[in-house]
Design an enzyme around this catalytic site. Sequence first.
Site, PDB file in Angstrom:
ATOM      1  N   ALA A 181       4.382   1.574   7.771  1.00  0.00           N
ATOM      2  CA  ALA A 181       5.264   0.452   8.124  1.00  0.00           C
ATOM      3  C   ALA A 181       4.664  -0.351   9.264  1.00  0.00           C
ATOM      4  O   ALA A 181       4.254   0.204  10.278  1.00  0.00           O
ATOM      5  CB  ALA A 181       6.637   0.985   8.524  1.00  0.00           C
ATOM      6  N   ALA A 182       4.583  -1.641   9.074  1.00  0.00           N
ATOM      7  CA  ALA A 182       4.090  -2.544  10.125  1.00  0.00           C
ATOM      8  C   ALA A 182       4.333  -3.961   9.634  1.00  0.00           C
ATOM      9  O   ALA A 182       4.518  -4.189   8.435  1.00  0.00           O
ATOM     10  CB  ALA A 182       2.595  -2.340  10.364  1.00  0.00           C
ATOM     11  N   ILE A 205       0.844  -1.203   0.000  1.00  0.00           N
ATOM     12  CA  ILE A 205       0.000   0.000   0.000  1.00  0.00           C
ATOM     13  C   ILE A 205       0.878   1.252   0.000  1.00  0.00           C
ATOM     14  O   ILE A 205       0.611   2.222  -0.716  1.00  0.00           O
ATOM     15  CB  ILE A 205      -0.963   0.002   1.206  1.00  0.00           C
ATOM     16  CG1 ILE A 205      -1.836  -1.263   1.222  1.00  0.00           C
ATOM     17  CG2 ILE A 205      -1.860   1.252   1.165  1.00  0.00           C
ATOM     18  CD1 ILE A 205      -2.816  -1.347   2.393  1.00  0.00           C
ATOM     19  N   ASP A 259      11.938   2.576   4.918  1.00  0.00           N
ATOM     20  CA  ASP A 259      11.506   1.178   4.990  1.00  0.00           C
ATOM     21  C   ASP A 259      12.728   0.319   5.343  1.00  0.00           C
ATOM     22  O   ASP A 259      13.835   0.583   4.870  1.00  0.00           O
ATOM     23  CB  ASP A 259      10.934   0.742   3.631  1.00  0.00           C
ATOM     24  CG  ASP A 259      10.060  -0.498   3.724  1.00  0.00           C
ATOM     25  OD1 ASP A 259       8.864  -0.399   3.395  1.00  0.00           O
ATOM     26  OD2 ASP A 259      10.577  -1.564   4.112  1.00  0.00           O
ATOM     27  N   TYR A 288      -2.294  -7.967  16.935  1.00  0.00           N
ATOM     28  CA  TYR A 288      -2.195  -7.027  15.805  1.00  0.00           C
ATOM     29  C   TYR A 288      -3.260  -5.933  15.947  1.00  0.00           C
ATOM     30  O   TYR A 288      -2.959  -4.735  15.884  1.00  0.00           O
ATOM     31  CB  TYR A 288      -2.377  -7.807  14.499  1.00  0.00           C
ATOM     32  CG  TYR A 288      -2.475  -6.964  13.254  1.00  0.00           C
ATOM     33  CD1 TYR A 288      -1.374  -6.313  12.728  1.00  0.00           C
ATOM     34  CD2 TYR A 288      -3.701  -6.832  12.574  1.00  0.00           C
ATOM     35  CE1 TYR A 288      -1.473  -5.544  11.569  1.00  0.00           C
ATOM     36  CE2 TYR A 288      -3.810  -6.076  11.424  1.00  0.00           C
ATOM     37  CZ  TYR A 288      -2.693  -5.428  10.916  1.00  0.00           C
ATOM     38  OH  TYR A 288      -2.799  -4.674   9.775  1.00  0.00           O
ATOM     39  N   ARG A 342      -9.050 -22.625  11.526  1.00  0.00           N
ATOM     40  CA  ARG A 342      -8.214 -21.926  12.515  1.00  0.00           C
ATOM     41  C   ARG A 342      -9.086 -20.881  13.193  1.00  0.00           C
ATOM     42  O   ARG A 342     -10.161 -20.525  12.686  1.00  0.00           O
ATOM     43  CB  ARG A 342      -7.008 -21.273  11.848  1.00  0.00           C
ATOM     44  CG  ARG A 342      -7.371 -20.202  10.899  1.00  0.00           C
ATOM     45  CD  ARG A 342      -6.187 -19.382  10.412  1.00  0.00           C
ATOM     46  NE  ARG A 342      -6.670 -18.463   9.398  1.00  0.00           N
ATOM     47  CZ  ARG A 342      -6.003 -17.440   8.911  1.00  0.00           C
ATOM     48  NH1 ARG A 342      -4.797 -17.192   9.317  1.00  0.00           N
ATOM     49  NH2 ARG A 342      -6.510 -16.649   7.994  1.00  0.00           N
TER      50      ARG A 342
HETATM   51  N1  LIG Z   1      -2.996  -4.978   3.020  1.00  0.00           N
HETATM   52  C1  LIG Z   1      -4.100  -4.925   3.747  1.00  0.00           C
HETATM   53  O1  LIG Z   1      -5.126  -5.503   3.390  1.00  0.00           O
HETATM   54  C2  LIG Z   1      -4.141  -4.135   5.033  1.00  0.00           C
HETATM   55  C3  LIG Z   1      -5.303  -4.182   5.796  1.00  0.00           C
HETATM   56  C4  LIG Z   1      -5.355  -3.449   6.973  1.00  0.00           C
HETATM   57  C5  LIG Z   1      -4.294  -2.673   7.361  1.00  0.00           C
HETATM   58  N2  LIG Z   1      -3.172  -2.660   6.604  1.00  0.00           N
HETATM   59  C6  LIG Z   1      -2.047  -1.835   7.083  1.00  0.00           C
HETATM   60  O2  LIG Z   1      -1.542  -1.087   5.985  1.00  0.00           O
HETATM   61  C7  LIG Z   1      -0.123  -0.913   6.130  1.00  0.00           C
HETATM   62  C8  LIG Z   1       0.584  -1.392   4.892  1.00  0.00           C
HETATM   63  O3  LIG Z   1       0.296  -2.773   4.694  1.00  0.00           O
HETATM   64  P1  LIG Z   1       0.765  -3.562   3.399  1.00  0.00           P
HETATM   65  O4  LIG Z   1      -0.292  -4.534   3.080  1.00  0.00           O
HETATM   66  O5  LIG Z   1       1.204  -2.604   2.387  1.00  0.00           O
HETATM   67  O6  LIG Z   1       1.995  -4.386   3.991  1.00  0.00           O
HETATM   68  P2  LIG Z   1       3.472  -4.529   3.406  1.00  0.00           P
HETATM   69  O7  LIG Z   1       4.148  -5.555   4.237  1.00  0.00           O
HETATM   70  O8  LIG Z   1       3.454  -4.719   1.947  1.00  0.00           O
HETATM   71  O9  LIG Z   1       4.109  -3.124   3.720  1.00  0.00           O
HETATM   72  C9  LIG Z   1       4.638  -2.802   4.986  1.00  0.00           C
HETATM   73  C10 LIG Z   1       6.038  -2.256   4.790  1.00  0.00           C
HETATM   74  O10 LIG Z   1       6.526  -1.882   6.072  1.00  0.00           O
HETATM   75  C11 LIG Z   1       7.898  -2.244   6.136  1.00  0.00           C
HETATM   76  N3  LIG Z   1       8.244  -2.400   7.547  1.00  0.00           N
HETATM   77  C12 LIG Z   1       7.795  -3.311   8.421  1.00  0.00           C
HETATM   78  N4  LIG Z   1       8.362  -3.124   9.619  1.00  0.00           N
HETATM   79  C13 LIG Z   1       9.202  -2.070   9.483  1.00  0.00           C
HETATM   80  C14 LIG Z   1      10.081  -1.406  10.368  1.00  0.00           C
HETATM   81  N5  LIG Z   1      10.248  -1.778  11.636  1.00  0.00           N
HETATM   82  N6  LIG Z   1      10.773  -0.350   9.901  1.00  0.00           N
HETATM   83  C15 LIG Z   1      10.645   0.053   8.616  1.00  0.00           C
HETATM   84  N7  LIG Z   1       9.832  -0.544   7.721  1.00  0.00           N
HETATM   85  C16 LIG Z   1       9.118  -1.605   8.167  1.00  0.00           C
HETATM   86  C17 LIG Z   1       8.012  -3.521   5.343  1.00  0.00           C
HETATM   87  O11 LIG Z   1       9.322  -3.759   4.863  1.00  0.00           O
HETATM   88  C18 LIG Z   1       7.029  -3.265   4.219  1.00  0.00           C
HETATM   89  O12 LIG Z   1       7.677  -2.709   3.096  1.00  0.00           O
HETATM   90  C19 LIG Z   1       0.265  -1.672   7.403  1.00  0.00           C
HETATM   91  O13 LIG Z   1       0.305  -0.755   8.461  1.00  0.00           O
HETATM   92  C20 LIG Z   1      -0.874  -2.641   7.589  1.00  0.00           C
HETATM   93  O14 LIG Z   1      -1.029  -2.980   8.958  1.00  0.00           O
HETATM   94  C21 LIG Z   1      -3.058  -3.382   5.453  1.00  0.00           C
END
Ligand SMILES: NC(=O)c1ccc[n+]([C@@H]2O[C@H](COP(=O)([O-])OP(=O)(O)OC[C@H]3O[C@@H](n4cnc5c(N)ncnc54)[C@H](O)[C@@H]3O)[C@@H](O)[C@H]2O)c1
Length: 353
Positions: A72-73, A12, A31, A140, A268
């Site tokens: 980031a997460a 995202i 990142d 989470y 699960r």
């Molecule tokens: N994809 C979904 O459906 C969804 C749904 C609800 C919430 N989210 C939230 O949206 C955000 C983005 O999710 P996504 O699906 O793009 O995930 P993703 O894993 O593709 O992107 C997360 C990015 O954060 C980076 N990251 C993780 N820990 C880090 C740290 N300690 N320091 C620096 N970078 C770090 C990772 O390398 C990764 O590039 C997150 O916060 C996630 O919780 C996503």
Amino acid sequence: MKAIVTGGAGFIGSHVAEVLIERGHQVLVIDDLSGGFRENVPLGAGFLHASVLSDLQAPFEQFRPDAVYHLAAYAAEGLSHHIPLFNYQNNLEGTANVLAAAYHAGAEHFVFTSSIAVYGHPHSAEPFRESDAPAPADPYGIAKFACENHLRAFRDYFGRPNFTIFRPHNVYGERQNISDPFRNVVGIFMNRALRGEPLPVFGDGAQTRSFSYIRAIAECITSAPLTEGARNEIFNIGGDVPTSVGELANTVSSVLGIPPNVQSLPERKEVKHAHACHKKLYRVFGAEAMDMGLREGLERMAAYVQSHPVPPATPCPSPVEILDGLPPSWRQSVIALRDAVAAPAPVLAHQPA
Ligand SMILES: NC(=O)c1ccc[n+]([C@@H]2O[C@H](COP(=O)([O-])OP(=O)(O)OC[C@H]3O[C@@H](n4cnc5c(N)ncnc54)[C@H](O)[C@@H]3O)[C@@H](O)[C@H]2O)c1
């Protein structure tokens, strides 16, 4: 506008960074590449390879962002029961660290991606509304809810930054990591299907989610700091059309032109039906329903996946802390990935003389 996007090498975040650049803003991505890829960072964005847990004061003060998008997460909801300490450190402490750096650097707006995981189990047959009382059911979701509260309390106390909180759900599309065995069901299905392996479905596959194609979501998230009614507000964001996981497996197979081949796994512990109401989002952002037809969205993602190398499996960024109750398929992945990763060199407190 100058914007920092944490997690901008991820799924995202890279789309948010891309939309920001398309709109003429200046972007710095931060990142640690634990779950994202350097190639995802859009052309024109600066990149800092760093953890959100590291000292961010200098880069923030040098860049002086007007807005910070904190994405980031480690977003593995089911696995978070088994890595609670890592989850709270990475996702909650990381957020507090980014927020403090944003504040010190003078940022006016903080955009945070929370999750519908904050709602926990459905309270009724109605889709989750922002006014529902959160009752997260896993670490989470608990960390996301704590971050939301921290953002509000911080702003009330220090007067800045304003925030916008999004609660996305089941987003999919180009640049999603399809190689993490613990999250992103669409990606897992595509990865397995491309390898000719069966698609793993927990339980009877009747659990439903509203899958949401990325583009409209990234546009909305990007617009938050410049949208009047979005200041200090919370929004559900995602699609409205429920799809069962079984149906998703069939559609992914059909899009990739392979016969459906499902591997049924024991049920699960998870929320059976998770859906959200988006009326508030549509009203404030003037957005329209975010559902692109599932098939069309999957076709776009499949075109991307088929024209890019499949990355090697992404290990869980933390050792598993509690093995009890781990679904057997995940236990296998944990062991396989642990064995594949070379043991890190021991860190010495004092260098030998
Ligand atoms: N994809 C979904 O459906 C969804 C749904 C609800 C919430 N989210 C939230 O949206 C955000 C983005 O999710 P996504 O699906 O793009 O995930 P993703 O894993 O593709 O992107 C997360 C990015 O954060 C980076 N990251 C993780 N820990 C880090 C740290 N300690 N320091 C620096 N970078 C770090 C990772 O390398 C990764 O590039 C997150 O916060 C996630 O919780 C996503």
